[in-house]
Design a protein around this motif. Sequence first.
Motif: not given
Length: 272
Positions: A93-97, A99-100, A158-159, A195-196
């Motif tokens: 859940a923290l790693a979903l940061i 995306i922005p 992220l990439i 980008s989805m």
Amino acid sequence: MMSELSKAVTTGSTSIPAKKKRKSMISPAVTYPVITVVIILGIWEIFGQLGMIDTFIFNWPSNIIASIWQFMANGAVFEHLLTSFIELAIGFALALIGIPIGLALGYWRKLDYAFDPIIIALYTTPVIALTPLFILWFGLGLLSKIMMVFTMSIFPILINTTAGVKTTDTSLIKAARSYGATELQLFKEVIFPSSMSYIVTGIRLAIGRAMIAVVVAEMLASTQGIGYAIRHASELFKTGEYLGYVAVLMVISVVLNQLLKVLERKIAPWRF
């Protein structure tokens, strides 16, 4: 003449696909993997039954399934899975940061130029080798495992998100701007939907890395979790139990990836 032709086309288009639908009730995407797995397991089982596999160093499917049944019956696996799930869920859940952050890096090229070398360097760093350092920093509890999952999972998300933004059709962005779209509307209505599919692909890749992170961290320093269970079984040379825990992890990974594929088909059907 035209009415007869349209009737013929209509009847032809309704009768032919009816047969095709019957023949393709089960998708090859399901049948092919199932057949392949059954053949592999069958050959593997035959080798085991013929005494060609030493149970001290390996095992065969029927024994592994018996071990799975045993630790599921006594409930031991569920306690380990719960611990691993908590670590995995919070870290992921923290790693979903990512995306922005990926959306920002993909849109503002100067940011991408500034941070791309650092991101690539961190992504290619063997984070698993830094596990002892994470344990020193964050202790032997949940936090060290959560941070390992976070570090291993954020970069694929992220990439891939950054790559998705870069492949957004510039004509769509220009059209949105010409209609007076704000930056927020541009991200919400154009860039993010475009980008989805990349984002979902990044999440799928990140799940595998997250599971590796949590298992390795638990194997090195933990008294609970699926990684600890694998290490404990291997130390006692319980090969069937060891492989059983590995099989459970494999099944969970496949299920999660298939669920994400279903999600990807719904949000990006043009890719299929």
